[in-house]
Design an enzyme around this catalytic site. Sequence first.
Site, PDB file in Angstrom:
ATOM      1  N   LYS A 102     114.766 100.031 130.848  1.00 26.01           N
ATOM      2  CA  LYS A 102     115.638 100.703 129.879  1.00 26.01           C
ATOM      3  C   LYS A 102     117.096 100.383 130.217  1.00 26.01           C
ATOM      4  CE  LYS A 102     116.268 105.484 128.137  1.00 26.01           C
ATOM      5  NZ  LYS A 102     115.757 106.867 128.316  1.00 26.01           N
ATOM      6  N   SER A 154     114.230 109.066 124.513  1.00 24.45           N
ATOM      7  CA  SER A 154     115.220 108.026 124.297  1.00 24.45           C
ATOM      8  C   SER A 154     114.756 106.642 124.737  1.00 24.45           C
ATOM      9  CB  SER A 154     116.517 108.377 125.048  1.00 24.45           C
ATOM     10  OG  SER A 154     116.282 108.524 126.443  1.00 24.45           O
ATOM     11  N   SER A 170     112.101 112.126 127.485  1.00 30.12           N
ATOM     12  CA  SER A 170     112.258 110.755 127.014  1.00 30.12           C
ATOM     13  C   SER A 170     111.248 109.782 127.599  1.00 30.12           C
ATOM     14  CB  SER A 170     113.676 110.263 127.336  1.00 30.12           C
ATOM     15  OG  SER A 170     114.646 111.061 126.700  1.00 30.12           O
TER      16      SER A 170
END
Length: 588
Positions: free
Chosen positions: A81, A155, A179
Amino acid sequence: MSAFARLSATAIADAVNCGETTALAVMEETLARIAAYDAHQPQAWISRAGPAALRAAARAIDARRAAGERLPLAGVPFAAKDNIDVAGLETTAACPAFAYAPERSATVVERLEAAGAICVGKTNLDQFATGLVGTRSPYGIPRNVYNRDYVSGGSSSGSAVAVAGGLVAFALGTDTAGSGRVPAAFNHLVGLKPTKGRWSTRGLVPACRTLDCITVFTDGIEDALVVDAVVAGFDAEDAFSRPLGNASLTGKRIGVPRRDQRQFFGDVEAEYLYDRALGVLAGLGDIVEIDIEPLLEAAQLLYGGPWVAERTAAIAPLLQRNPLAIDPVVREVVAPGGAMLATELWNGIYRLAELQRHADRMWQSLDALAFPTTGTTYRVAELLEAPVALNSNLGRYTNFVNLLDMAAIAVPAGARANRTGFGITLIGPAHSDRALAALAAEYLAAADLPPPPPLDLGDRMDTVKLAVVGAHLKDMPLHWQLSSRNATFVGAFTTAPNYRLYAMAESVPPKPALVHSEEGGAIALEVYELDLASFGSFVAEVPPPLAIGTVTLADGSSVKGFVAEPRALTGAEDITHLGGWRAYIAGR
């Protein structure tokens, strides 16, 4: 095997270590997969290493293997990420104005690469990891890989897409409010959220630094455990790192929300799938309904309390210098933290300590919790229209976990008719990570879920399933309204046993009225599938007092179907006892 079939980290590492393949061959396949999928969802990525650099990294792994090293993740491609530092790639946190070039990789990335894994790129995310949806990024909106009308979850949106799309064997995400779990649920993945401090967060752009966890998305439990074995451990460079613990689950007393506290936001399929998952868990242990109100109160502190100020602190310089560089929804969420008083923070800390004591007492009578990961899912268009309210709905069962220092693992629990995933999350006290994973493995073995549905590669036409009970049945007078629209016959079914069927008075041709009733029976029907345009034109022709609503089938799933207004029953004959319209017509 499909070009986008999911990858197994353990299988790849075993094959490379045993000489059945090479890290370079694995990388060539990975590059081909990524190039092919770029035609469908390039927005899963923010940046990637160049092919030459990746081939060189793979050759280096092969050289280590030739020298006699056995690497637990030999040649395994992974993604990170883009709020996690990877040397050689910018860290943006999905905000170009924030971007910087890290001098070294995050601790977790260093440990993974030392174990033989190769990071191929940085994945998209809700900006500054603020959101559970995946729609808050200037780099585009990663969408659910099984139905691109729906959100991927966030997210850690791009990380989930990269794994579910078969581009990498695992991907790092992060989790402050859910997330690392919500995208796992929507994309039929395993999402391991470790105990706070179990995995180092050095090299992570903070959202809430005291709560943040780096997580992993995988196709199965075994891969998640291998990654945990590589990266877990104390890091003196991380002020929030903790020595490893290993709490066991003494039994299998599994806490679930009281039925009156279960909220599915109108998603009857999610409710059915959760009940089905609890039925599986009941075969593994004791299901105990609990009052979850204290947990929900803790969850409210994250976005409705002073912890918003911790998010503000993480990006305060940019917020002051260039607020318009921040996504408007993210700015709306984060900006109020700048006006919070120290007294609000301390009162929040005091209340959280009281709620933590409640949680500690809860673990004296329970071994784990089994909650829906989310109560529902949403289309991208819906999230763009109501970004804050719908995001909050997705966090109902996730927001409290890090605040109350719990470990969690999200696992698949079935698919909706629209192919999006539903999942449950097993939650335990701090340091119960591996025990939770063992329980999750037992659950998945007992649940025996079918494989995930095919990916949405743009060759799918949105369709609607429609139940008919009367004149639209095959060989009945109005069936032509379906056949002329190229409706596909799905099958003959019965409703759940709580419907009544009536023959309406003076209806030409004769038509039935289906009515939901607690004192009813199972009614025979047929289900057809139409594309959206055909369904819309069909609905436009339905005359009152009939209407199209939602009908629950005997297996608990739901489809669109004929229902009736109350006036349809005036002078109507109750024919429920016949079990269906064909039997009524045959007896006339």
